[in-house]
Design an enzyme around this catalytic site. Structure first.
Site, PDB file in Angstrom:
ATOM      1  N   ARG A  81       0.844  -1.195   0.000  1.00 15.80           N
ATOM      2  CA  ARG A  81       0.000   0.000   0.000  1.00 15.80           C
ATOM      3  C   ARG A  81       0.876   1.239   0.000  1.00 15.80           C
ATOM      4  O   ARG A  81       2.035   1.203   0.408  1.00 15.80           O
ATOM      5  CB  ARG A  81      -0.939   0.034   1.206  1.00 15.80           C
ATOM      6  CG  ARG A  81      -0.256   0.071   2.555  1.00 15.80           C
ATOM      7  CD  ARG A  81      -0.222  -1.297   3.200  1.00 15.80           C
ATOM      8  NE  ARG A  81       0.425  -1.241   4.513  1.00 15.80           N
ATOM      9  CZ  ARG A  81      -0.214  -0.980   5.640  1.00 15.80           C
ATOM     10  NH1 ARG A  81      -1.505  -0.689   5.604  1.00 15.80           N
ATOM     11  NH2 ARG A  81       0.407  -0.984   6.793  1.00 15.80           N
ATOM     12  N   GLY A 116      11.972  -8.702   5.307  1.00 14.29           N
ATOM     13  CA  GLY A 116      13.423  -8.873   5.309  1.00 14.29           C
ATOM     14  C   GLY A 116      13.905  -9.999   4.419  1.00 14.29           C
ATOM     15  O   GLY A 116      13.142 -10.658   3.722  1.00 14.29           O
ATOM     16  N   ASP A 175      10.237  -3.640   7.667  1.00 15.53           N
ATOM     17  CA  ASP A 175       8.897  -3.261   8.124  1.00 15.53           C
ATOM     18  C   ASP A 175       8.747  -3.354   9.641  1.00 15.53           C
ATOM     19  O   ASP A 175       8.083  -2.514  10.255  1.00 15.53           O
ATOM     20  CB  ASP A 175       7.808  -4.065   7.406  1.00 15.53           C
ATOM     21  CG  ASP A 175       8.053  -5.566   7.383  1.00 15.53           C
ATOM     22  OD1 ASP A 175       8.925  -6.065   8.125  1.00 15.53           O
ATOM     23  OD2 ASP A 175       7.364  -6.255   6.597  1.00 15.53           O
ATOM     24  N   THR A 185       0.920 -11.324   9.075  1.00 16.02           N
ATOM     25  CA  THR A 185       1.206 -12.674   8.591  1.00 16.02           C
ATOM     26  C   THR A 185       2.231 -13.337   9.505  1.00 16.02           C
ATOM     27  O   THR A 185       2.129 -14.504   9.855  1.00 16.02           O
ATOM     28  CB  THR A 185       1.736 -12.616   7.141  1.00 16.02           C
ATOM     29  OG1 THR A 185       0.753 -11.992   6.319  1.00 16.02           O
ATOM     30  CG2 THR A 185       2.028 -14.005   6.610  1.00 16.02           C
ATOM     31  N   GLY A 204      -1.922  -4.963  11.791  1.00 14.64           N
ATOM     32  CA  GLY A 204      -3.258  -5.443  11.453  1.00 14.64           C
ATOM     33  C   GLY A 204      -3.871  -6.330  12.510  1.00 14.64           C
ATOM     34  O   GLY A 204      -5.088  -6.297  12.741  1.00 14.64           O
TER      35      GLY A 204
END
Length: 494
Positions: free
Chosen positions: A15, A78, A237, A259, A406
């Site tokens: 996104r 990563g 991230d 995830t 999330g």
């Protein structure tokens, strides 16, 4: 007013989000969201880099017409990388970390370095898909391709290069490779040399917040936009997500939940000890030279794959429906270790869960609700297990755990984590990675003075929800049963 554009590439989607900072609060505006689906090329699972960079260009072309962008920052997962030849072209699409090519390579590397020595040198959790094992594969089976490479660029560095033409390696992403010195913050020359990897392919390292360059003149002309500065944000991230943790105390636990679940704390220095090695806890670089002392745990992947399988069978559950089914299912019937090899590859996850239950002599979950509840309960108990490992290594107690990303929206999971660990859970922000990415860009531009100031901005800009422990005694009564399942895994009895 500052406008920073963050691209966040996850393992299943990407996104682009505009961060708008007015000097007091940070506001997010979603610009574009897209799927990140791997492709198979010559029997190898790869990332579709042309499609992904096409999405980046599409965003820049559209937003550049209407909005003045002060900088761009890119974060990704990563370990994965692209190799460039002498002409600056990719030799092959970047390979997906779930491709089975690294099977058996851990043993291959052990001929040069024991797992204990590798951990001592890098502080990295030993995982079969780490960059070191991907390069060991190339060295053994595709040495000609490796020798043709002039540059290695990890995924966010590759996107930065495609934007600017400048090759750099940002520290937080480099620290995921198992080829990085966690103390000196440099490439580990001892490992690179002993594995006979070409030293020249490893790029000059830069710190989070350093400007890489501007969008190249050619790309700016193609898209009809200015040459916008590109900042090396906290490019991993998880590093970005940790920047966003709105902790009041210096000592805090976090779970960056998606995830994958990244569970850990932020430290001034690495902890590389026999205990942390035994627990396989990783040390990765964070903002301002800090260390993210954390463990990678398979997170909502098992739930996502289960949902996909049920959809194939014609049962399309929303997440609210999944929660309702799980809440009304029998409790504590079966536990799984989400990190067991049985659950690492895509496929019929409900059947895998049932087979796992059978071979561990547990009650087999029969209904969809029982399967969902098994996943949520097992995740909550696995989190507790890792919290205890971290506390043992750091000799610290923590008042709260922050769940960001999330997974912070999964109220059932947040409450179960509070119940299982007997600790307050603070959930949020949801868009943790993008918020951290944006914050580092704003620090780079001196719009925000420090990480602590950024966390204050985040606290007043985004909502959090508190979950207090309930029924901890019931959860505690089943914790030993769960640990016995983990112990069975670790001894290879399954």
């Amino acid at each position: 007013m500052k406008n920073v554009l963050s691209f966040d590439f996850g393992a299943s989607s990407g996104r682009a989000i505009l961060g708008i900072y007015d000097g007091n609060a940070l506001q997010l505006k979603e610009v574009h969201r897209f799927k990140n689906e791997p492709i198979t090329l010559n029997d190898t699972l790869c990332w579709d880099i042309d499609k992904l960079f096409g999405e980046v260009k599409k965003v820049l072309k559209e937003i550049g017409k209407t909005t003045a962008i002060d900088s761009i920052g890119i974060d990704t997962w990563g370990v994965d990388f692209g190799l460039l030849d002498k002409d600056g072209k990719l030799t092959h699409n970047p390979v997906h970390y779930r491709d089975p090519r690294t099977e058996g390579l851990l043993e291959e590397v052990e001929e040069s370095f024991s797992q204990e020595k590798l951990y001592e040198l890098t502080g990295n959790q030993i995982i079969f898909f780490n960059t070191i094992f991907q390069l060991a594969y190339l060295k053994k089976y595709k040495e000609e391709e490796l020798n043709k490479a002039e540059s290695l660029l990890l995924m966010p560095d590759l996107f930065n290069y495609l934007l600017t033409g400048v090759k750099r390696a940002e520290e937080t992403i480099a620290s995921t490779t198992q080829l990085f010195d966690p103390y000196k913050k440099t490439w580990n020359e001892e490992i690179i040399s002993k594995l006979d990897l070409p030293k020249s392919i490893f790029q000059q390292l830069v710190k989070p917040g350093e400007e890489i360059g501007t969008i190249s003149r050619e790309l700016a002309e193609e898209l009809g936009i200015p040459q916008i500065p590109v900042v090396a944000t906290t490019s991993h991230d998880t590093a970005s997500a940790v920047v966003s943790v709105p902790a009041a105390d210096e000592d805090f636990l976090f779970v960056s939940c998606g995830t994958w679940s990244l569970i850990g704390t932020e430290l001034e220095q690495p902890i590389i000890s026999k205990k942390s090695a035994a627990y396989n806890i990783t040390n990765e670089s964070g903002i301002n030279g800090t260390t993210r002392f954390l463990k990678n745990v398979t997170g909502l992947w098992v739930l996502q794959e289960t949902k996909k399988q049920f959809e194939k069978e014609g049962r399309n559950y929303s997440y609210d429906e999944i929660t309702n089914l799980a809440e009304n299912a029998n409790a504590f019937g079966c536990f799984i270790d989400t990190d067991h090899p049985d659950f690492q590859l895509p496929g019929d996850m409900p059947s895998k869960i049932k087979e796992y239950a059978e071979k561990t002599n547990q009650q087999i979950p029969e209904t969809d609700g029982e399967i969902f509840r098994t996943i949520y309960e097992s995740l909550a108990l696995k989190y507790r297990y890792v919290f205890e490992e971290i506390m043992e290594c750091t000799s610290k107690q923590y008042k709260q755990v922050h769940i960001v990303g999330g997974g912070s929206q999964a109220e059932i999971l947040c409450q179960m984590v509070a119940n299982a660990s007997n600790i307050e859970v603070l959930a949020g922000p949801v868009e943790a990675t993008v918020i951290g990415n944006s914050a580092v860009q704003l620090i780079s531009q001196n719009a925000i003075g420090s990480v602590s100031e950024a966390r204050d901005v985040i606290k007043r800009s985004f909502d959090m929800k508190s979950y207090q422990p309930q029924q901890h005694e019931k959860w505690n009564a089943h914790y030993d049963d769960f640990k016995n399942i983990l112990l069975g895994d670790s001894k290879g009895r399954l």
